[in-house]
Design a protein around this motif. Structure first.
Motif, PDB file in Angstrom:
ATOM      1  N   LYS A   1      -8.804   6.861  -7.199  1.00 56.05           N
ATOM      2  CA  LYS A   1      -7.801   5.695  -6.726  1.00 56.05           C
ATOM      3  C   LYS A   1      -7.122   5.975  -5.576  1.00 56.05           C
ATOM      4  O   LYS A   1      -7.124   4.945  -4.802  1.00 56.05           O
ATOM      5  N   LEU A   2      -6.596   7.076  -5.598  1.00 54.19           N
ATOM      6  CA  LEU A   2      -5.987   7.619  -4.254  1.00 54.19           C
ATOM      7  C   LEU A   2      -6.956   7.557  -2.901  1.00 54.19           C
ATOM      8  O   LEU A   2      -6.643   7.310  -1.904  1.00 54.19           O
ATOM      9  N   TYR A   3      -7.966   8.257  -3.354  1.00 52.26           N
ATOM     10  CA  TYR A   3      -9.019   8.449  -2.313  1.00 52.26           C
ATOM     11  C   TYR A   3      -9.597   7.017  -1.748  1.00 52.26           C
ATOM     12  O   TYR A   3      -9.499   6.735  -0.252  1.00 52.26           O
ATOM     13  N   ASN A   4      -9.835   6.007  -2.697  1.00 58.84           N
ATOM     14  CA  ASN A   4     -10.388   4.682  -2.212  1.00 58.84           C
ATOM     15  C   ASN A   4      -9.069   3.946  -1.452  1.00 58.84           C
ATOM     16  O   ASN A   4      -9.389   3.383  -0.378  1.00 58.84           O
ATOM     17  N   LEU A   5      -7.864   4.106  -1.788  1.00 62.96           N
ATOM     18  CA  LEU A   5      -6.774   3.658  -0.902  1.00 62.96           C
ATOM     19  C   LEU A   5      -6.717   4.308   0.132  1.00 62.96           C
ATOM     20  O   LEU A   5      -6.655   3.298   1.270  1.00 62.96           O
ATOM     21  N   TYR A   6      -7.058   5.480   0.562  1.00 62.72           N
ATOM     22  CA  TYR A   6      -6.640   5.891   1.986  1.00 62.72           C
ATOM     23  C   TYR A   6      -7.778   5.548   2.697  1.00 62.72           C
ATOM     24  O   TYR A   6      -7.649   4.932   3.911  1.00 62.72           O
TER      25      TYR A   6
ATOM     26  N   LYS B   1      -7.036   2.581   5.584  1.00 66.02           N
ATOM     27  CA  LYS B   1      -8.005   2.696   6.917  1.00 66.02           C
ATOM     28  C   LYS B   1      -7.850   4.157   7.536  1.00 66.02           C
ATOM     29  O   LYS B   1      -7.575   4.057   8.837  1.00 66.02           O
ATOM     30  N   ASP B   2      -7.410   5.249   6.614  1.00 66.89           N
ATOM     31  CA  ASP B   2      -7.117   6.551   6.936  1.00 66.89           C
ATOM     32  C   ASP B   2      -8.269   7.505   6.682  1.00 66.89           C
ATOM     33  O   ASP B   2      -8.017   8.419   5.591  1.00 66.89           O
TER      34      ASP B   2
ATOM     35  N   TYR C   1       0.943  -1.059   0.087  1.00 64.38           N
ATOM     36  CA  TYR C   1      -0.023  -0.123   0.038  1.00 64.38           C
ATOM     37  C   TYR C   1       0.658   1.390  -0.135  1.00 64.38           C
ATOM     38  O   TYR C   1       0.398   2.281  -0.559  1.00 64.38           O
ATOM     39  N   ALA C   2       2.024   1.174   0.646  1.00 58.53           N
ATOM     40  CA  ALA C   2       2.675   2.408   0.485  1.00 58.53           C
ATOM     41  C   ALA C   2       3.408   2.836  -0.638  1.00 58.53           C
ATOM     42  O   ALA C   2       3.323   3.814  -1.074  1.00 58.53           O
ATOM     43  N   SER C   3       3.808   1.885  -1.475  1.00 57.21           N
ATOM     44  CA  SER C   3       4.183   2.084  -2.818  1.00 57.21           C
ATOM     45  C   SER C   3       3.015   2.312  -3.951  1.00 57.21           C
ATOM     46  O   SER C   3       3.086   3.181  -4.719  1.00 57.21           O
ATOM     47  N   ALA C   4       1.787   1.702  -3.553  1.00 58.02           N
ATOM     48  CA  ALA C   4       0.805   1.992  -4.321  1.00 58.02           C
ATOM     49  C   ALA C   4       0.313   3.638  -4.123  1.00 58.02           C
ATOM     50  O   ALA C   4       0.222   4.123  -5.192  1.00 58.02           O
TER      51      ALA C   4
END
Length: 228
Positions: A204-209, A214-215, A182-185
């Motif tokens: 994409k970035l919003y969904n990752l967070y 889980k932030d 996830y950090a690399s993503a």
């Protein structure tokens, strides 16, 4: 005299057929897909080898999530016009969507046809971006024993980067996200968003967070910044 009579008999049929197709197109563009389908099917009976009609019917079937029918129509389009990359891509896409609905054993039997369709699309159009995305997803989802390969997914991601930096970073982020890096993503999605600044790169970035890291605070701050 007989030839003259035949011409007079055929003219109304040709006029009706043309009118049927044109009406179908107007309905399709107005997103009245069911009404358009009826007219296109009628037109296809008079001209079964009409590429565009088969394509429209394939698109309507895809809209209805009737993937078997969609695949049949797109298979016909690629056979009728084997130089058109998009027809191979659409055929492969319909197969892929169908594969998601059936049991894994049957789905695995469709993999080679999918690969060949997407690869053919790229060979016909070396700049075909969606076909590369499809192959990336295919190689990620497949078990290794059946041909799944991170290295092949990365290879197509590198090709995307040459064609479109945004797609390059997005695809690298997708691969990292799939393998829970996830950090690399996050880094790749940030780079994609810096270049693209679009709803897609934002999402994409919003969904990752929100969903993977889980932030919610970071997701909220990023959303506020994007919408400012």
């Amino acid at each position: 005299m007989k030839k003259l009579i035949l011409i007079f008999l055929l003219v109304p049929i040709c006029i009706w057929s043309q009118s049927s197709f044109e009406k179908g197109e107007k309905l399709y563009r107005a997103k009245k897909y069911e009404e358009a389908r009826v007219l296109f099917e009628a037109f296809l009976k008079t001209k079964p080898s009409d590429v565009k009609t088969n394509e429209y019917l394939g698109e309507i079937a895809a809209h209805d999530k009737s993937w078997v029918k969609a695949a049949e129509y797109f298979k016909k389009t690629k056979e009728l016009k084997p130089t058109e990359a998009d027809y191979f891509y659409k055929y492969g896409g319909a197969l892929a969507m169908r594969a998601m609905e059936i049991n894994k054993l049957k789905a695995f039997g469709m993999v080679e046809d999918m690969k060949q369709a997407f690869e053919k699309a790229i060979s016909l159009n070396p700049k075909h971006i969606p076909a590369r995305w499809a192959l990336i997803e295919l190689y990620l989802q497949l078990p290794g024993i059946l041909g799944g390969s991170e290295s092949k997914a990365i290879s197509y991601s590198n090709e995307l980067a040459q064609l479109s930096p945004v797609d390059g970073y997005l695809s690298k982020g997708r691969i990292d996200e799939y393998f829970k890096r996830y950090a690399s993503a996050e880094k790749n999605y940030i780079k994609a968003n810096e270049i693209g600044k679009s709803k897609i790169t934002f999402q994409k970035l919003y969904n990752l967070y929100l969903n993977k890291l889980k932030d919610p605070k970071k997701a909220r701050e990023f959303k506020q910044k994007f919408e400012a």
